[in-house]
Design a protein around this motif. Structure first.
Motif, PDB file in Angstrom:
ATOM      1  N   PHE A   1      79.000 -17.220  48.671  1.00  0.00           N
ATOM      2  CA  PHE A   1      78.585 -16.356  49.959  1.00  0.00           C
ATOM      3  C   PHE A   1      79.050 -14.929  49.753  1.00  0.00           C
ATOM      4  O   PHE A   1      77.915 -14.140  50.057  1.00  0.00           O
ATOM      5  CB  PHE A   1      79.158 -17.092  51.070  1.00  0.00           C
ATOM      6  CG  PHE A   1      78.285 -17.847  52.059  1.00  0.00           C
ATOM      7  CD1 PHE A   1      77.726 -17.451  52.964  1.00  0.00           C
ATOM      8  CD2 PHE A   1      77.791 -19.184  51.491  1.00  0.00           C
ATOM      9  CE1 PHE A   1      76.848 -18.329  53.752  1.00  0.00           C
ATOM     10  CE2 PHE A   1      77.245 -20.089  52.069  1.00  0.00           C
ATOM     11  CZ  PHE A   1      76.664 -19.548  53.349  1.00  0.00           C
ATOM     12  N   ARG A   2      80.166 -14.769  49.495  1.00  0.00           N
ATOM     13  CA  ARG A   2      80.607 -13.350  49.249  1.00  0.00           C
ATOM     14  C   ARG A   2      79.700 -12.630  48.090  1.00  0.00           C
ATOM     15  O   ARG A   2      79.309 -11.580  48.343  1.00  0.00           O
ATOM     16  CB  ARG A   2      82.069 -13.219  48.982  1.00  0.00           C
ATOM     17  CG  ARG A   2      82.618 -11.854  49.141  1.00  0.00           C
ATOM     18  CD  ARG A   2      83.966 -11.409  48.424  1.00  0.00           C
ATOM     19  NE  ARG A   2      84.401 -10.193  49.228  1.00  0.00           N
ATOM     20  CZ  ARG A   2      84.018  -8.929  48.708  1.00  0.00           C
ATOM     21  NH1 ARG A   2      82.939  -9.001  48.010  1.00  0.00           N
ATOM     22  NH2 ARG A   2      84.297  -7.944  49.081  1.00  0.00           N
ATOM     23  N   GLN A   3      79.487 -13.319  46.847  1.00  0.00           N
ATOM     24  CA  GLN A   3      78.725 -12.631  45.860  1.00  0.00           C
ATOM     25  C   GLN A   3      77.287 -12.326  46.450  1.00  0.00           C
ATOM     26  O   GLN A   3      76.916 -11.281  46.104  1.00  0.00           O
ATOM     27  CB  GLN A   3      78.727 -13.667  44.717  1.00  0.00           C
ATOM     28  CG  GLN A   3      77.931 -13.150  43.522  1.00  0.00           C
ATOM     29  CD  GLN A   3      78.324 -12.042  42.882  1.00  0.00           C
ATOM     30  OE1 GLN A   3      79.368 -11.576  42.887  1.00  0.00           O
ATOM     31  NE2 GLN A   3      77.291 -11.380  41.920  1.00  0.00           N
ATOM     32  N   ILE A   4      76.729 -13.216  46.939  1.00  0.00           N
ATOM     33  CA  ILE A   4      75.328 -13.034  47.474  1.00  0.00           C
ATOM     34  C   ILE A   4      75.247 -11.866  48.526  1.00  0.00           C
ATOM     35  O   ILE A   4      74.204 -11.134  48.571  1.00  0.00           O
ATOM     36  CB  ILE A   4      74.828 -14.529  48.241  1.00  0.00           C
ATOM     37  CG1 ILE A   4      74.515 -15.250  46.980  1.00  0.00           C
ATOM     38  CG2 ILE A   4      73.442 -14.133  49.036  1.00  0.00           C
ATOM     39  CD1 ILE A   4      74.074 -16.819  47.725  1.00  0.00           C
ATOM     40  N   THR A   5      76.178 -11.771  49.465  1.00  0.00           N
ATOM     41  CA  THR A   5      76.189 -10.950  50.480  1.00  0.00           C
ATOM     42  C   THR A   5      76.494  -9.608  50.085  1.00  0.00           C
ATOM     43  O   THR A   5      76.096  -8.604  50.386  1.00  0.00           O
ATOM     44  CB  THR A   5      77.069 -11.286  51.542  1.00  0.00           C
ATOM     45  OG1 THR A   5      77.183 -12.682  52.198  1.00  0.00           O
ATOM     46  CG2 THR A   5      77.085 -10.223  52.836  1.00  0.00           C
ATOM     47  N   ALA A   6      77.400  -9.702  48.978  1.00  0.00           N
ATOM     48  CA  ALA A   6      78.002  -8.090  48.395  1.00  0.00           C
ATOM     49  C   ALA A   6      76.843  -7.412  47.548  1.00  0.00           C
ATOM     50  O   ALA A   6      76.385  -6.590  47.865  1.00  0.00           O
ATOM     51  CB  ALA A   6      78.941  -8.222  47.721  1.00  0.00           C
TER      52      ALA A   6
END
Length: 224
Positions: free
Chosen positions: A79-84
């Motif tokens: 989730f963090r990778q996709i959001t960032a």
């Protein structure tokens, strides 16, 4: 001094007294934080995510984030990778400033923590870890058509305007299709990969069957 003159004089005195100590500037109001200082989850989500993923994480055009199965399958790191960093070739943009977005690393962390704190449900997958978020086997389009007929066609008939329509498929990525098959779309009544079929012979889709259905749908996209 007549009454009118006396009233006028009293009014002038009152005005002068009210102005004593006046600097000519309004009293300071509450301090407004700079955009990069906002770390409250509700504000960040409303400004950056709700437009696509829906208010309260559901009923949006993009996949529901208030789907505990999706959260469990993808995990916080994904989730963090996709959001960032965003997802190339899709409408999901990069939000972190290091990738050309508008949010700091701290704000990204606040978003991810808030999503999981609000909508995660521990043990939602049961004893099994469930399918992997990304495919770990190659799909077979020919077999995928049969699997689609078994698990999907009763709700998603092969027809114009359906999920199998080439025009629709041109708008979504293979990963989006896979995520929808695995996690379902509960606010739209779509079950996850375990299906909601009951009775003799009822079973969940296998990793291979999920990959096969995605391969078949992707092949239909190419026909556009």
């Amino acid at each position: 001094m007549n009454l009118a003159s006396r009233l006028c004089s009293n009014l002038c005195v009152a005005v002068c007294l009210g102005c004593i100590g006046c600097t000519g500037r309004p009293a300071p109001g509450p301090e407004v934080p700079r955009p990069e200082q906002v770390i409250e989850f509700a504000t960040l989500y409303g400004q950056n995510c709700a437009g696509c993923h829906g208010e309260n994480g559901k009923n949006g055009a993009a996949i529901s984030l208030a789907n505990p199965v999706y959260l469990a399958i993808a995990g916080e790191a994904t989730f963090r990778q996709i959001t960032a960093k965003g997802i190339a070739g899709t409408l999901m943009p990069a939000f972190e400033t290091s990738a050309g977005g508008t949010l700091t690393g701290q704000q990204i962390d606040s978003l991810i923590q808030g999503i999981f704190q609000h909508w995660r449900r521990p043990h939602i997958l049961g004893p099994s870890p469930g399918p992997s978020y990304t495919a770990n086997v190659n799909g077979d389009a020919a077999k995928g058509q049969k699997t689609f007929a078994e698990f999907c066609a009763r709700c998603h008939a092969v027809s114009p305007g359906s999920i199998s329509d080439a025009s629709y498929l041109a708008l979504v990525s293979d990963q989006s299709l896979r995520s929808a098959i695995i996690a379902g779309w509960p606010d739209q009544g779509m079950p996850d990969w375990r299906s909601d079929i009951s009775g003799p012979g009822a079973r969940a889709m296998t990793e291979q069957e999920i990959a096969d259905v995605v391969a078949w749908l992707a092949a239909r996209r190419a026909a556009l």
